[in-house]
Design a protein around this motif. Structure first.
Motif, mmCIF file in Angstrom:
data_model
loop_
_atom_site.group_PDB
_atom_site.id
_atom_site.type_symbol
_atom_site.label_atom_id
_atom_site.label_comp_id
_atom_site.label_asym_id
_atom_site.label_seq_id
_atom_site.Cartn_x
_atom_site.Cartn_y
_atom_site.Cartn_z
ATOM 1 N N ARG A 19 -38.615 62.521 -7.418
ATOM 2 C CA ARG A 19 -37.624 61.808 -6.622
ATOM 3 C C ARG A 19 -37.578 62.399 -5.213
ATOM 4 N NH1 ARG A 19 -32.369 62.904 -9.220
ATOM 5 N NH2 ARG A 19 -33.456 64.830 -9.822
ATOM 6 N N PHE A 20 -36.882 61.698 -4.301
ATOM 7 C CA PHE A 20 -36.758 62.173 -2.925
ATOM 8 C C PHE A 20 -35.303 62.077 -2.461
ATOM 9 C CE2 PHE A 20 -41.131 60.634 -3.153
ATOM 10 C CZ PHE A 20 -41.854 61.613 -2.487
ATOM 11 N N ASP A 21 -34.906 63.039 -1.664
ATOM 12 C CA ASP A 21 -33.697 62.917 -0.853
ATOM 13 C C ASP A 21 -34.161 62.770 0.593
ATOM 14 O OD1 ASP A 21 -31.809 63.085 -2.868
ATOM 15 O OD2 ASP A 21 -31.780 65.279 -2.824
ATOM 16 N N ILE A 22 -33.754 61.696 1.243
ATOM 17 C CA ILE A 22 -34.192 61.460 2.609
ATOM 18 C C ILE A 22 -32.975 61.220 3.510
ATOM 19 C CG2 ILE A 22 -36.348 60.446 1.772
ATOM 20 C CD1 ILE A 22 -35.343 57.703 2.679
ATOM 21 N N VAL A 23 -33.178 61.440 4.791
ATOM 22 C CA VAL A 23 -32.169 61.138 5.800
ATOM 23 C C VAL A 23 -32.794 60.193 6.803
ATOM 24 C CG1 VAL A 23 -30.672 62.049 7.609
ATOM 25 C CG2 VAL A 23 -31.032 63.371 5.504
ATOM 26 N N THR A 24 -32.101 59.098 7.099
ATOM 27 C CA THR A 24 -32.604 58.114 8.048
ATOM 28 C C THR A 24 -31.556 57.853 9.122
ATOM 29 O OG1 THR A 24 -31.740 56.135 6.917
ATOM 30 C CG2 THR A 24 -33.845 57.010 6.134
ATOM 31 N N ARG A 25 -32.012 57.226 10.191
ATOM 32 C CA ARG A 25 -31.113 56.844 11.291
ATOM 33 C C ARG A 25 -31.398 55.393 11.672
ATOM 34 N NH1 ARG A 25 -31.059 56.698 16.980
ATOM 35 N NH2 ARG A 25 -29.097 57.396 17.925
ATOM 36 N N GLY A 26 -30.337 54.605 11.823
ATOM 37 C CA GLY A 26 -30.506 53.207 12.214
ATOM 38 C C GLY A 26 -31.155 53.083 13.580
ATOM 39 N N ALA A 27 -32.102 52.158 13.698
ATOM 40 C CA ALA A 27 -32.868 52.042 14.950
ATOM 41 C C ALA A 27 -32.763 50.643 15.567
ATOM 42 C CB ALA A 27 -34.325 52.404 14.702
ATOM 43 N N ARG A 28 -33.436 49.640 14.971
ATOM 44 C CA ARG A 28 -33.540 48.329 15.619
ATOM 45 C C ARG A 28 -33.017 47.215 14.716
ATOM 46 N NH1 ARG A 28 -39.662 47.543 17.163
ATOM 47 N NH2 ARG A 28 -40.022 48.504 15.120
ATOM 48 N N ARG A 29 -32.216 46.339 15.289
ATOM 49 C CA ARG A 29 -31.701 45.188 14.536
ATOM 50 C C ARG A 29 -32.796 44.112 14.451
ATOM 51 N NH1 ARG A 29 -27.801 42.219 16.592
ATOM 52 N NH2 ARG A 29 -28.585 42.575 18.670
ATOM 53 N N PHE A 30 -32.801 43.383 13.330
ATOM 54 C CA PHE A 30 -33.780 42.311 13.174
ATOM 55 C C PHE A 30 -33.194 41.174 12.349
ATOM 56 C CE2 PHE A 30 -34.526 45.301 9.643
ATOM 57 C CZ PHE A 30 -34.454 44.462 8.545
ATOM 58 N N ARG A 31 -33.804 40.020 12.506
ATOM 59 C CA ARG A 31 -33.494 38.878 11.647
ATOM 60 C C ARG A 31 -34.598 38.750 10.603
ATOM 61 N NH1 ARG A 31 -29.952 35.142 12.063
ATOM 62 N NH2 ARG A 31 -29.576 35.653 14.273
ATOM 63 N N LEU A 32 -34.208 38.677 9.334
ATOM 64 C CA LEU A 32 -35.177 38.559 8.248
ATOM 65 C C LEU A 32 -35.595 37.103 8.092
ATOM 66 C CD1 LEU A 32 -36.660 39.930 5.873
ATOM 67 C CD2 LEU A 32 -34.622 39.484 4.488
ATOM 68 N N LEU A 33 -36.891 36.841 8.182
ATOM 69 C CA LEU A 33 -37.401 35.471 8.119
ATOM 70 C C LEU A 33 -37.945 35.125 6.736
ATOM 71 C CD1 LEU A 33 -39.328 35.454 11.536
ATOM 72 C CD2 LEU A 33 -36.969 34.705 11.085
ATOM 73 N N GLU A 34 -38.754 36.020 6.158
ATOM 74 C CA GLU A 34 -39.376 35.771 4.854
ATOM 75 C C GLU A 34 -39.553 37.089 4.112
ATOM 76 O OE1 GLU A 34 -43.093 33.844 5.483
ATOM 77 O OE2 GLU A 34 -42.233 31.955 6.177
ATOM 78 N N LEU A 35 -39.673 36.983 2.790
ATOM 79 C CA LEU A 35 -39.964 38.143 1.959
ATOM 80 C C LEU A 35 -41.322 37.978 1.292
ATOM 81 C CD1 LEU A 35 -36.730 39.133 -0.025
ATOM 82 C CD2 LEU A 35 -37.883 40.449 1.763
ATOM 83 N N ASP A 36 -42.070 39.065 1.237
ATOM 84 C CA ASP A 36 -43.356 39.112 0.544
ATOM 85 C C ASP A 36 -43.208 40.069 -0.633
ATOM 86 O OD1 ASP A 36 -45.929 39.544 -0.353
ATOM 87 O OD2 ASP A 36 -46.629 40.490 1.503
ATOM 88 N N THR A 37 -43.325 39.551 -1.835
ATOM 89 C CA THR A 37 -43.158 40.370 -3.041
ATOM 90 C C THR A 37 -44.484 40.769 -3.676
ATOM 91 O OG1 THR A 37 -43.041 38.405 -4.453
ATOM 92 C CG2 THR A 37 -40.968 39.214 -3.542
ATOM 93 N N GLU A 38 -45.608 40.397 -3.072
ATOM 94 C CA GLU A 38 -46.912 40.568 -3.718
ATOM 95 C C GLU A 38 -47.794 41.644 -3.107
ATOM 96 O OE1 GLU A 38 -47.602 38.955 -6.413
ATOM 97 O OE2 GLU A 38 -45.799 37.710 -6.375
ATOM 98 N N SER A 39 -47.752 41.830 -1.801
ATOM 99 C CA SER A 39 -48.765 42.652 -1.143
ATOM 100 C C SER A 39 -48.576 44.156 -1.353
ATOM 101 C CB SER A 39 -48.807 42.343 0.360
ATOM 102 O OG SER A 39 -47.567 42.638 0.968
ATOM 103 N N LYS A 40 -47.350 44.601 -1.637
ATOM 104 C CA LYS A 40 -47.058 46.017 -1.833
ATOM 105 C C LYS A 40 -46.199 46.185 -3.086
ATOM 106 C CE LYS A 40 -48.743 47.570 2.202
ATOM 107 N NZ LYS A 40 -49.781 48.611 2.336
#
Length: 225
Positions: free
Chosen positions: A84-105
C-alpha cells in the motif's frame, strides 16, 4: 484542446492549492501510484473528480462523476511493507471531464479540457479587501469549530486565486458547496463565495453546535478507495 489524464474518483472535492493526503490500497490505484513515481504518467499529476452521491463511476461511467475536477500533483510518497501507499498531493489545475476510458489502463483515464481562471475584477484594492474578509471568516469558523491547537493560520503568501480552495479544505463544507467553488471560473467570485459559505457555517455552528456530514457517511462505500 482535450488532453488525457488518469482519473481518481473520490467522495471529496479537490481545489487548486489545497493539500490532499491519500491512503492507497486498491490494486489499480497502487499501479497508478507506481506509474506516477516512475514517470509513466507525465508530470506526476492525475485528476481527482468527485463522485455524485448515489452513483458509481464503475457502473455509471462519466455520468457518475461531477463534470469539473482538479488535478493532483504528487508531492510525497511512502510505500508500506504490504504494497500500500501513503501519498500527499496538492491541487493544481481545474478541468472539465469529457469522457472516461475504462480499457487502456488498469485505472480510469479521462479526456479533459483544462479550465483557466478569469481575471480578478475591481482592481487590487477589491482583491485585497475580499482576501482579508475571507481570511477573517475562516478565522472565526476555526475558532468556533476546532480547539485552539487544531488549526493554523494559512500562509500569508498563498495566492489570492488559490486561497478559497485552501480555506475550504480546512473546513467541513458540504460537497455541493465545494463543487460550486471549484466550478467558479472568476477568482473574485470565489473569494466572495468562500467568505459567505464560512460565515454561514459559523452561524450554524454557533446555534446548533454541529457540522454537516454527507449522506455517504452512513452508506456502504461504493469503492475500495
Amino acid at each position: 484542446m482535450a488532453e488525457t489524464v488518469p482519473v481518481f474518483p473520490l467522495g471529496t472535492v479537490l481545489m487548486p492549492g489545497a493539500m490532499l493526503p491519500l491512503h492507497i490500497f486498491e490494486p489499480r490505484y497502487r499501479q497508478l501510484t507506481i506509474d506516477l513515481v516512475t514517470g509513466a504518467v507525465p508530470d506526476k499529476e492525475f485528476g481527482v473528480v468527485a463522485v455524485r452521491e448515489g452513483w458509481t463511476p464503475d457502473d455509471d461511467g462519466v455520468h457518475g462523476l461531477h463534470p469539473v475536477g482538479c488535478t493532483a500533483s504528487l508531492r510525497d510518497v511512502r510505500r508500506l511493507p504490504d504494497g500500500r501507499f501513503d501519498i500527499v498531493t496538492r491541487g493544481a489545475r481545474r478541468f472539465r471531464l469529457l469522457e472516461l476510458d475504462t480499457e487502456s489502463k488498469p485505472y480510469l483515464m479521462g479526456s479533459v479540457e483544462f479550465l483557466p481562471d478569469g481575471e480578478f475584477e475591481g482592481g487590487d484594492d477589491l482583491t485585497s479587501m475580499l482576501t482579508s474578509a475571507a481570511r477573517d471568516a475562516h478565522r472565526r469558523y476555526c475558532a468556533t469549530a476546532w480547539k485552539n491547537d487544531d488549526w493554523v493560520e494559512p500562509d500569508a503568501e498563498i495566492p489570492a486565486a488559490e486561497l478559497p480552495g485552501v480555506l475550504a479544505a480546512d473546513c467541513l463544507l458540504p460537497l455541493s458547496d465545494r463543487q460550486r467553488l471549484l466550478e467558479q471560473v472568476s477568482p473574485t467570485e470565489r473569494l466572495r463565495a468562500v467568505r459567505l459559505l464560512l460565515a454561514r457555517e459559523t452561524g450554524l455552528l454557533t446555534h446548533l453546535r454541529a457540522v454537516p456530514a454527507p449522506i455517504t457517511t452512513y452508506a456502504v462505500e461504493h469503492s475500495a478507495n
